[in-house]
Design a protein around this motif. Structure first.
Motif, PDB file in Angstrom:
ATOM      1  N   ILE A  39       0.845  -1.203   0.000  1.00 28.50           N
ATOM      2  CA  ILE A  39       0.000   0.000   0.000  1.00 28.50           C
ATOM      3  C   ILE A  39       0.877   1.249   0.000  1.00 28.50           C
ATOM      4  N   LYS A  40       2.048   1.155   0.649  1.00 25.45           N
ATOM      5  CA  LYS A  40       2.935   2.308   0.775  1.00 25.45           C
ATOM      6  C   LYS A  40       4.174   2.177  -0.110  1.00 25.45           C
ATOM      7  N   SER A  41       4.000   1.480  -1.241  1.00 21.53           N
ATOM      8  CA  SER A  41       5.172   1.168  -2.055  1.00 21.53           C
ATOM      9  C   SER A  41       5.824   2.405  -2.664  1.00 21.53           C
ATOM     10  N   ASN A  42       5.053   3.446  -2.905  1.00 21.30           N
ATOM     11  CA  ASN A  42       5.615   4.622  -3.567  1.00 21.30           C
ATOM     12  C   ASN A  42       5.876   5.767  -2.598  1.00 21.30           C
ATOM     13  N   LYS A  43       5.771   5.491  -1.297  1.00 22.69           N
ATOM     14  CA  LYS A  43       5.920   6.549  -0.324  1.00 22.69           C
ATOM     15  C   LYS A  43       7.218   6.387   0.439  1.00 22.69           C
ATOM     16  N   PHE A  44       8.081   7.359   0.307  1.00 22.42           N
ATOM     17  CA  PHE A  44       9.350   7.360   1.015  1.00 22.42           C
ATOM     18  C   PHE A  44       9.445   8.662   1.803  1.00 22.42           C
ATOM     19  N   SER A  45       9.780   8.521   3.055  1.00 24.05           N
ATOM     20  CA  SER A  45       9.960   9.718   3.882  1.00 24.05           C
ATOM     21  C   SER A  45      11.117  10.532   3.326  1.00 24.05           C
ATOM     22  N   ARG A  46      10.998  11.834   3.414  1.00 27.34           N
ATOM     23  CA  ARG A  46      12.019  12.687   2.800  1.00 27.34           C
ATOM     24  C   ARG A  46      12.043  14.057   3.471  1.00 27.34           C
ATOM     25  N   ILE A  47      13.187  14.694   3.392  1.00 21.46           N
ATOM     26  CA  ILE A  47      13.342  16.080   3.843  1.00 21.46           C
ATOM     27  C   ILE A  47      13.030  16.985   2.653  1.00 21.46           C
ATOM     28  N   THR A  48      12.091  17.906   2.837  1.00 25.01           N
ATOM     29  CA  THR A  48      11.679  18.780   1.728  1.00 25.01           C
ATOM     30  C   THR A  48      12.435  20.105   1.712  1.00 25.01           C
ATOM     31  N   SER A  49      12.880  20.548   2.881  1.00 27.49           N
ATOM     32  CA  SER A  49      13.687  21.768   2.933  1.00 27.49           C
ATOM     33  C   SER A  49      14.446  21.776   4.264  1.00 27.49           C
ATOM     34  N   PRO A  50      15.634  22.414   4.309  1.00 29.43           N
ATOM     35  CA  PRO A  50      16.296  23.195   3.265  1.00 29.43           C
ATOM     36  C   PRO A  50      16.987  22.293   2.244  1.00 29.43           C
ATOM     37  N   ARG A  51      17.705  22.923   1.278  1.00 30.03           N
ATOM     38  CA  ARG A  51      18.456  22.167   0.281  1.00 30.03           C
ATOM     39  C   ARG A  51      19.825  21.776   0.839  1.00 30.03           C
ATOM     40  N   MET A  52      20.384  20.718   0.269  1.00 32.25           N
ATOM     41  CA  MET A  52      21.721  20.287   0.662  1.00 32.25           C
ATOM     42  C   MET A  52      22.734  21.399   0.376  1.00 32.25           C
ATOM     43  N   SER A  53      23.605  21.674   1.343  1.00 26.21           N
ATOM     44  CA  SER A  53      24.677  22.678   1.246  1.00 26.21           C
ATOM     45  C   SER A  53      24.151  24.099   1.117  1.00 26.21           C
ATOM     46  N   GLU A  54      22.898  24.332   1.503  1.00 24.53           N
ATOM     47  CA  GLU A  54      22.351  25.686   1.433  1.00 24.53           C
ATOM     48  C   GLU A  54      23.050  26.577   2.467  1.00 24.53           C
ATOM     49  N   VAL A  55      23.280  27.819   2.084  1.00 22.12           N
ATOM     50  CA  VAL A  55      23.936  28.790   2.957  1.00 22.12           C
ATOM     51  C   VAL A  55      22.890  29.799   3.433  1.00 22.12           C
ATOM     52  N   PHE A  56      22.820  30.000   4.749  1.00 19.08           N
ATOM     53  CA  PHE A  56      21.905  30.975   5.327  1.00 19.08           C
ATOM     54  C   PHE A  56      22.714  32.183   5.794  1.00 19.08           C
ATOM     55  N   TYR A  57      22.346  33.350   5.288  1.00 21.05           N
ATOM     56  CA  TYR A  57      23.072  34.571   5.617  1.00 21.05           C
ATOM     57  C   TYR A  57      22.447  35.222   6.850  1.00 21.05           C
ATOM     58  N   VAL A  58      23.283  35.560   7.823  1.00 23.70           N
ATOM     59  CA  VAL A  58      22.807  36.017   9.126  1.00 23.70           C
ATOM     60  C   VAL A  58      23.567  37.268   9.555  1.00 23.70           C
ATOM     61  N   ASP A  59      22.996  37.963  10.563  1.00 21.26           N
ATOM     62  CA  ASP A  59      23.665  39.092  11.207  1.00 21.26           C
ATOM     63  C   ASP A  59      24.181  38.634  12.564  1.00 21.26           C
ATOM     64  N   LEU A  60      25.445  38.923  12.848  1.00 19.18           N
ATOM     65  CA  LEU A  60      26.006  38.552  14.148  1.00 19.18           C
ATOM     66  C   LEU A  60      25.237  39.250  15.267  1.00 19.18           C
ATOM     67  N   GLY A  61      24.936  38.482  16.332  1.00 17.27           N
ATOM     68  CA  GLY A  61      24.224  39.036  17.472  1.00 17.27           C
ATOM     69  C   GLY A  61      22.722  39.055  17.316  1.00 17.27           C
ATOM     70  N   SER A  62      22.209  38.653  16.146  1.00 18.97           N
ATOM     71  CA  SER A  62      20.765  38.634  15.912  1.00 18.97           C
ATOM     72  C   SER A  62      20.235  37.211  16.021  1.00 18.97           C
ATOM     73  N   PRO A  63      18.950  37.053  16.346  1.00 18.17           N
ATOM     74  CA  PRO A  63      18.374  35.704  16.390  1.00 18.17           C
ATOM     75  C   PRO A  63      18.137  35.163  14.982  1.00 18.17           C
ATOM     76  N   LYS A  64      18.098  33.840  14.872  1.00 23.91           N
ATOM     77  CA  LYS A  64      17.868  33.187  13.583  1.00 23.91           C
ATOM     78  C   LYS A  64      17.184  31.853  13.818  1.00 23.91           C
TER      79      LYS A  64
END
Length: 730
Positions: free
Chosen positions: A216-241
Motif C-alpha cells: 500500500i505504501k510502495s511509492n511513499k518514502f519519507s524525505r526532507i523537503t527543505s532546506p536544500r543540501m549545502s544551502e547557505v543561510f546569511y545572518v547578522d552577528l548578534g541577531s536571532p535566527k
C-alpha cells in the motif's frame, strides 16, 4: 567483559590521533572508521585525488601496537602479518584483534595523510548492518554490500560467487533475488563474498536486515523537503535566527533532529542554540518541522556545519547539511553607482521630456486618438477673434481664411468665428461656449474696442478660459506701447504663438505644432477633412516624419549615454573584483550541478558522462567522485572513471569533474555516486546522484499524443471553414 574490552579499545583509538600529534608532531585528520569481522578479509584504499597521484607509490604506516612503516617491509614479512600491498590498497587477509588500530597512507612525497581507524568485532555491530526494504508481493533483490572489497585486478586474488544465508535457517542461497516477496521473508541475512588467494579462501561477510513493507505504501518514502543540501543561510552577528527543517514522514517510528558537527543539538530552550519540533497529520502523511533556533548568532556558529537528519527504521537515513555565513554589508561603490545611474536616468528623462514634450503630446493625440473624456458642456473648441496689429505684418484675409480652414477642416476643431460687426453680447456668449480664445493679429480689421477687451479679460479670468495669443515677429506683446493696455494684459495671461508669414503656412511648420499644443484636446472624433486628400496626406507625412526623426535622434543619444554607463559599470565591477581581499565579500566555493539526489536515466550497455561542475576560489580546493564510500579511479582503462578540467576567469576557478561510464551495467544502477568538493578553508560539500534505467515510451502516451494531434487538426480545420471570410477580411 567483551563489551568492556571493545569500549576501552574504541576510547584508545579515539585518543590515538591526539597522542600522535603531541608525541610526533603529526597532525592527523579525521580517521575513516572501518569495521571488519574477526577472521574476515578487508581492503583499505588510499584516496587518489587528481592525476598527479595515479602512478604515485603509497606509503602505508600502522599505529596498532607501535608505529610501523609497512611499505618498507618485505612481502614475506607482511604475509606473516596476513597483509599485502597492491597498488594503492592495503589488504588484510585474516583480520584479528592485533590488526585493530589506526593506519595512515600518503602518496609519494605528498604532505597530506589519510587516516583509517580499523575496528575488529566478533558480534554484529549496528555500524555493520545494512538495512534493505522490499515491497510485499513484488520482485526484489538483495544487494550484497561492496564496502572495502579488494580492487579488481589485484594479483592472485579471485572473487567467487556470493553466498546468502538467512538467520534461523540452514539452507544457503547463491542469490538474493525474490520473485515475489512474502511477509515471512523479513529478517537478518548474511552475505559472504569469498576470495581465493594462493589456493586458500578468505571471506568478507556483511549483514543485511530485510524489512518487508506493505504494498500500500510502495511509492511513499519519507524525505526532507527543505532546506536544500549545502544551502547557505546569511545572518547578522548578534541577531536571532530560526532555520526550519521540514520533512514528510509515513511512520511514527521516524524522527527528525539537528546535529552540530557530529554532536546532537539540545532541545533545552535555555541554551544558546537549540531545536524544537512540531508535527501535523494529514492525508499526505506526517509533516514534521524541526526548527533550529539561534538566540544570538556568534562567530563560533559561523564555523560549524549543521545537519538536519531524518532517521527511519524502514528506509536508509537521509540528511541535509547547511552552513551559516555573515551577511555582506552593502558596498559603498554599489550604492554610489546606483545613485549615479538613478540621477542619470532622471536627467536623461527630463531632457527628453523638455525637448520632446510638444511632439510627444501631439503624437499621443494624433496616433493614439487621445481625447478628453470629461465633457465641460461647451460647444466650441476655440473662438477665433481678431485684434488690430501694431505693425503691417498681421494676417491678411487670405491668411485668416487659411488658419480657419486648417483648424476646422484639417485638424477637426469646432470653431466660433468673430466678425467685426458682432455685438458685445455675442462675443461674450461665444467666449462662454468656447474652451479656448485665440487672438489673431490683423492689419485690416480694426478689432474690438478697448472697453470690450477689458470685458473679455474679466470674462476669461472669471470662467478660467484658456487664451492663445498669436503675434507677429515684429510684435512684442508685453512691452509694445501701441497696443491697448487691455490687450497687453491678455497677452501676458495667455500662451504666445508667433506667425512668421509665408513660412508658417505649411502644415509642417513649427507654428501649427505650437498652436495645436496650446489648444485643448478634442472632445470628439476629428471631422472628416474637406481639403484635397493628397494635400492632407502630404502635410501629415511631413509632420510625422519630422516628429519621428527628432524622436529617433534623441533615442540614439540616450542609447549612447546608456552604453557609456554600461562601460563604466563594467570597469567598476572589474575594479571591485580586484580590490584587496579585506574589502571583498566572502565567497564560498560551491557545486553548481548536478542537484542533490538527482536521477540520471541511462540505457544499459551505453556510455554515459555525468559532469560535476563547481566554482572555486583557491588552488587548495578539489573536486572528485566517490562510488559509495570508495574513490572513483582516474585510470581510463577501468569501466568507470573520472577526469577533470579547469578554467580560470574573473568569476573564479570553474572546475568540471566528469564521471565516465564506458558501458552502464546493472551493477552501476545499484550504486550511489557522490561528487565531493573538499577545501581547507571551508566545510566540505557534496552532491549524491543515482542512475536509473530509461523507461520505454508507453503505448498509451503515444496513442494519446496521436489523438490530441488529430483533434487539434480537426478543430483548426473547422474554425478555418467557419471563419474563413472573417479571417480574410481581418
Amino acid at each position: 567483559m567483551m563489551w568492556c574490552v571493545m569500549m576501552t579499545a574504541r576510547f584508545l583509538l579515539a585518543l590515538l590521533p591526539l597522542l600522535l600529534t603531541l608525541l610526533t608532531g603529526v597532525c592527523a585528520r579525521t580517521a575513516k572508521e572501518i569495521y571488519v569481522k574477526t577472521g574476515d578479509l578487508v581492503a583499505l584504499k588510499c584516496p587518489c585525488k587528481g592525476s598527479n597521484c595515479v602512478d604515485a607509490k603509497p606509503i602505508w604506516t600502522s599505529y596498532t601496537t607501535q608505529e610501523m612503516d609497512l611499505t618498507k617491509m618485505s612481502s614475506a614479512e607482511r604475509m606473516q602479518m596476513s597483509m599485502l600491498i597492491h597498488g594503492r590498497s592495503l589488504v588484510i587477509l585474516n583480520s584479528s584483534v592485533k590488526h585493530q588500530g589506526n593506519y595512515s597512507c600518503s602518496l609519494g612525497n605528498a604532505s597530506r595523510q589519510y587516516w583509517f581507524s580499523l575496528m575488529v568485532y566478533t558480534t554484529v555491530q549496528e555500524e555493520t548492518t545494512y538495512p534493505w526494504t522490499c515491497v510485499a508481493q513484488e520482485a526484489c533483490e538483495l544487494i550484497c554490500p561492496d564496502a572495502n572489497v579488494p580492487a579488481k585486478g589485484t594479483p592472485n586474488i579471485t572473487s567467487k560467487d556470493i553466498i546468502w544465508h538467512k538467520e534461523g535457517e540452514s539452507s544457503l542461497k547463491t542469490t538474493g533475488y525474490f520473485s515475489g516477496v512474502k511477509e515471512n521473508d523479513h529478517g537478518v541475512y548474511t552475505c559472504t563474498r569469498p576470495y581465493l588467494y594462493h589456493d586458500q579462501t578468505y571471506n568478507m561477510t556483511f549483514t543485511v536486515v530485510l524489512d518487508v513493507e506493505s504494498n500500500i505504501k510502495s511509492n511513499k518514502f519519507s524525505r526532507i523537503t527543505s532546506p536544500r543540501m549545502s544551502e547557505v543561510f546569511y545572518v547578522d552577528l548578534g541577531s536571532p535566527k530560526v532555520i526550519d527543517c521540514k520533512a514528510v514522514m509515513y511512520s511514527n517510528y521516524e524522527e527528525v533532529f539537528w546535529l552540530s558537527g557530529d554532536s546532537f543539538v539540545d532541545t533545552n530552550a535555555s541554551v544558546s542554540v537549540y531545536y524544537n519540533y512540531t508535527s501535523e497529520y494529514d492525508t499526505e502523511g506526517i509533516k514534521m518541522t524541526a526548527s533550529l533556533v539561534f538566540k544570538k548568532v556568534s562567530e563560533e556558529d559561523l564555523s560549524k556545519n549543521y545537519t538536519c537528519k531524518l532517521e527511519s527504521d524502514s528506509q536508509p537515513s537521509s540528511f541535509v547539511t547547511i552552513t551559516l555565513a555573515r551577511k555582506a554589508s552593502p558596498s559603498p561603490h554599489y550604492l554610489a553607482l546606483g545613485i549615479v545611474i538613478i540621477v542619470a536616468v532622471i536627467v536623461v528623462t527630463a531632457l527628453i521630456y523638455v525637448k520632446l514634450k510638444m511632439d510627444i503630446t501631439l503624437f499621443l493625440r494624433d496616433t493614439l486618438a487621445c481625447c478628453s473624456s470629461i465633457s465641460d458642456g461647451k460647444s466650441y473648441d476655440a473662438f477665433l477673434m481678431s485684434y488690430k496689429s501694431d505693425t503691417d505684418a498681421g494676417l491678411n484675409e487670405d491668411d485668416r481664411n487659411h488658419l480657419e480652414s486648417v483648424l476646422e477642416e484639417t485638424f477637426g476643431y469646432s470653431l466660433c468665428l468673430y466678425h467685426p460687426e458682432s455685438v458685445a453680447e455675442a462675443v461674450l456668449d461665444c467666449i462662454e461656449q468656447s474652451r479656448t480664445l485665440v487672438l489673431v493679429p490683423t492689419s485690416s480689421d480694426p478689432g474690438p474696442e478697448s472697453g470690450l477687451l477689458s470685458t473679455i479679460h474679466e470674462a476669461l479670468v472669471e470662467q478660467q478660459t484658456r487664451l492663445v495669443f498669436i503675434k507677429t515677429e515684429a510684435t512684442d506683446v508685453s512691452s509694445s506701447d501701441s497696443l491697448p493696455e487691455a490687450l497687453q494684459l491678455l497677452g501676458k495671461a495667455g500662451d504666445c504663438v508667433t506667425w512668421k508669414g509665408e513660412s508658417s503656412r505649411p502644415l509642417s511648420s513649427s507654428f501649427w505644432k505650437q498652436l495645436r499644443y496650446h489648444l485643448p484636446a478634442l472632445q470628439h472624433a476629428p471631422k472628416i477633412t474637406r481639403l484635397p486628400q493628397t494635400a492632407i496626406e502630404d502635410g501629415f507625412d511631413k509632420l510625422s516624419a519630422e516628429v519621428r526623426l527628432e524622436i529617433i535622434e534623441h533615442v540614439l543619444n540616450v542609447c549612447a549615454q546608456l552604453l557609456q554607463l554600461k562601460t563604466m559599470l563594467k570597469i567598476l565591477l572589474l575594479g571591485l573584483f580586484f580590490l584587496p581581499a579585506s574589502l571583498q565579500v566572502n565567497i564560498s566555493a560551491r557545486i553548481t550541478s548536478p542537484r542533490m539526489s538527482e536521477v540520471f536515466y541511462v540505457d544499459l550497455g551505453s556510455p554515459k558522462v555525468i559532469d560535476c561542475k563547481a566554482v572555486m576560489y583557491s588552488n587548495y580546493e578539489e573536486v572528485f567522485w566517490l562510488s559509495g564510500d570508495s574513490f572513483v579511479d582516474t585510470n581510463t582503462s577501468v569501466s568507470v572513471y573520472y577526469n577533470y578540467t579547469s578554467e580560470y576567469d574573473t568569476e573564479g576557478i570553474k572546475m568540471t569533474a566528469s564521471l565516465v561510464f564506458k558501458k552502464v551495467s546493472e551493477e552501476d544502477l545499484s550504486k550511489n555516486y557522490t561528487c565531493k568538493l573538499e577545501s581547507d578553508s571551508q566545510p566540505s560539500s557534496f552532491v549524491t546522484i543515482t542512475l536509473a534505467r530509461k523507461a520505454s515510451p508507453s503505448p498509451h502516451y503515444l496513442a494519446l499524443g496521436i489523438v490530441i494531434i488529430v483533434a487539434v487538426i480537426v478543430v483548426t480545420a473547422l474554425i478555418y471553414v467557419k471563419l474563413k471570410m472573417d479571417i480574410t477580411l481581418f
